[in-house]
Motif scaffolding. Structure first.
Motif, PDB file in Angstrom:
ATOM      1  N   THR A 214      14.732 -14.689   2.885  1.00  0.00           N
ATOM      2  CA  THR A 214      13.467 -14.249   3.462  1.00  0.00           C
ATOM      3  C   THR A 214      12.430 -14.141   2.350  1.00  0.00           C
ATOM      4  O   THR A 214      12.745 -13.755   1.222  1.00  0.00           O
ATOM      5  N   SER A 215      11.181 -14.469   2.679  1.00  0.00           N
ATOM      6  CA  SER A 215      10.129 -14.508   1.664  1.00  0.00           C
ATOM      7  C   SER A 215       9.523 -13.142   1.386  1.00  0.00           C
ATOM      8  O   SER A 215       8.947 -12.917   0.317  1.00  0.00           O
ATOM      9  N   GLY A 216       9.603 -12.225   2.366  1.00  0.00           N
ATOM     10  CA  GLY A 216       8.974 -10.917   2.198  1.00  0.00           C
ATOM     11  C   GLY A 216       7.488 -10.911   2.516  1.00  0.00           C
ATOM     12  O   GLY A 216       6.811  -9.908   2.296  1.00  0.00           O
ATOM     13  N   TYR A 217       6.965 -12.020   3.073  1.00  0.00           N
ATOM     14  CA  TYR A 217       5.539 -12.109   3.377  1.00  0.00           C
ATOM     15  C   TYR A 217       5.156 -11.319   4.626  1.00  0.00           C
ATOM     16  O   TYR A 217       3.996 -10.964   4.795  1.00  0.00           O
ATOM     17  N   ASP A 263       9.523  -0.749   8.272  1.00  0.00           N
ATOM     18  CA  ASP A 263       8.595  -0.888   7.146  1.00  0.00           C
ATOM     19  C   ASP A 263       7.565   0.239   7.227  1.00  0.00           C
ATOM     20  O   ASP A 263       6.732   0.281   8.133  1.00  0.00           O
ATOM     21  N   LYS A 264       7.597   1.142   6.268  1.00  0.00           N
ATOM     22  CA  LYS A 264       6.692   2.296   6.288  1.00  0.00           C
ATOM     23  C   LYS A 264       5.231   1.897   6.094  1.00  0.00           C
ATOM     24  O   LYS A 264       4.329   2.641   6.485  1.00  0.00           O
ATOM     25  N   LEU A 265       5.005   0.739   5.478  1.00  0.00           N
ATOM     26  CA  LEU A 265       3.631   0.302   5.201  1.00  0.00           C
ATOM     27  C   LEU A 265       3.157  -0.767   6.182  1.00  0.00           C
ATOM     28  O   LEU A 265       2.084  -1.356   5.989  1.00  0.00           O
ATOM     29  N   ALA A 266       3.925  -1.021   7.226  1.00  0.00           N
ATOM     30  CA  ALA A 266       3.583  -2.092   8.159  1.00  0.00           C
ATOM     31  C   ALA A 266       2.236  -1.857   8.822  1.00  0.00           C
ATOM     32  O   ALA A 266       1.396  -2.761   8.907  1.00  0.00           O
ATOM     33  N   LYS A 269      -0.720  -2.479   6.424  1.00  0.00           N
ATOM     34  CA  LYS A 269      -0.887  -3.895   6.106  1.00  0.00           C
ATOM     35  C   LYS A 269      -1.491  -4.655   7.282  1.00  0.00           C
ATOM     36  O   LYS A 269      -2.417  -5.460   7.108  1.00  0.00           O
ATOM     37  N   LEU A 270      -0.985  -4.402   8.485  1.00  0.00           N
ATOM     38  CA  LEU A 270      -1.463  -5.124   9.656  1.00  0.00           C
ATOM     39  C   LEU A 270      -2.907  -4.758   9.993  1.00  0.00           C
ATOM     40  O   LEU A 270      -3.702  -5.623  10.396  1.00  0.00           O
ATOM     41  N   GLU A 273      -5.138  -6.602   7.488  1.00  0.00           N
ATOM     42  CA  GLU A 273      -5.220  -8.033   7.787  1.00  0.00           C
ATOM     43  C   GLU A 273      -6.031  -8.298   9.054  1.00  0.00           C
ATOM     44  O   GLU A 273      -6.667  -9.343   9.181  1.00  0.00           O
ATOM     45  N   ALA A 274      -6.014  -7.336   9.998  1.00  0.00           N
ATOM     46  CA  ALA A 274      -6.810  -7.488  11.216  1.00  0.00           C
ATOM     47  C   ALA A 274      -8.294  -7.481  10.908  1.00  0.00           C
ATOM     48  O   ALA A 274      -9.091  -8.120  11.602  1.00  0.00           O
ATOM     49  N   LEU A 275      -8.714  -6.769   9.849  1.00  0.00           N
ATOM     50  CA  LEU A 275     -10.104  -6.750   9.461  1.00  0.00           C
ATOM     51  C   LEU A 275     -10.580  -8.138   9.031  1.00  0.00           C
ATOM     52  O   LEU A 275     -11.729  -8.520   9.263  1.00  0.00           O
TER      53      LEU A 275
END
Length: 280
Positions: A214-217, A263-266, A269-270, A273-275
């Protein structure tokens, strides 16, 4: 009562024989050192064998509990492993105090209660739901590899869109350190043991047996979880990219337990990225 009495009277000679035989045997054992030691040794063998069988049955009856303990321990070890990987990736000294440096990922153990493997679109049901903190789109893995992503959640159960589903797509790298990435898909496959990695740049050299990770992206899976091994290389897909066929490490037919990746930071991050999409 009368029948019992008649039975004893009828076979009284046999019972008297047994009584005198046991009495004489006891006299022989108690009054002769050799016979006493032989009797003790023989009885120890019999008693030891009996207790050994009893312990074996006890261990068998507690296999489920022992298995649960091992799964919980594996989840903790995965948590600690991801913590070390995160620290190592930014060249910081490792700190074993997980309270000072909490890992980004947590792993929740769940049991598989339903599983399809040979359908065109395969799904898995597990015994953990929203009451256990499970949410839609969380990644699901095993000790051997990737399973899929959470699709729907109820208070006590969740359904997983298996990796063996034509709509499942996972970002992977051709090894744990490579900058070459592709998309793992099951596609039109009909075998549960194989999948495809698509859109790998043509200049990337691959070999049979090369591991895929898995890439972790995404927020679904940590980086570096082994997914499979290359079994066929250089399948031309057109343009500047190629495909490879891989043997999956996850044995879907034998799934009994899985780990849900939290993922505690999901969310952070999402939302960020939505911005980008809103400002695009």
């Amino acid at each position: 009562m009368k029948n019992l009495w008649l039975f004893l009277v009828r076979y009284n000679a046999f019972f008297w024989f047994i009584l005198f035989f046991v009495f004489s045997l006891a006299l022989v054992v108690n009054n002769n050192n050799y016979q006493r030691s032989s009797f003790v040794n023989s009885s120890n063998v019999v008693v030891g064998s009996f207790y050994s069988n009893v312990n074996s049955w006890k261990e068998y009856m507690h296999l489920a509990e022992a298995n649960k303990d091992l799964l919980d321990e594996n989840a903790l070890l995965r948590h600690q492993l991801q913590e070390m990987v995160a620290k190592d990736s930014i060249n910081e000294p490792l700190n074993t105090d997980s309270m000072d440096n909490p890992s980004r990922f947590e792993f929740v153990v769940a049991s598989v209660v339903n599983n399809s493997v040979h359908q065109r679109s395969n799904y898995i049901t597990i015994n953990k739901g929203s009451l256990d903190g499970i949410e839609k789109d969380m990644g699901v893995i095993t000790s051997n590899g990737v399973v899929g992503t959470v699709l729907n959640v109820s208070p006590h159960f969740s359904t997983i869109k298996s990796l063996l589903h034509p709509d499942t797509k996972i970002s992977v790298s051709v090894d744990s350190t490579s900058s070459a990435f592709g998309s793992l898909v099951w596609g039109d496959n009909t075998e549960s043991r194989f999948a495809m990695v698509r859109d790998i740049p043509n200049h990337v050299k691959l070999y049979v047996g090369q591991p895929i990770y898995t890439s972790g992206y995404s927020t679904k899976f940590p980086k570096g979880i082994k997914v499979g091994y290359v079994v066929q290389t250089d399948i031309v897909s057109g343009g500047s990219f190629k495909d490879v066929r891989i043997l999956l490490t996850t044995k879907f037919e034998k799934l009994t337990h899985v780990y849900i990746v939290k993922d505690k930071l999901a969310k952070e991050k999402l939302e960020l990225e939505a911005l980008n999409e809103d400002n695009g």
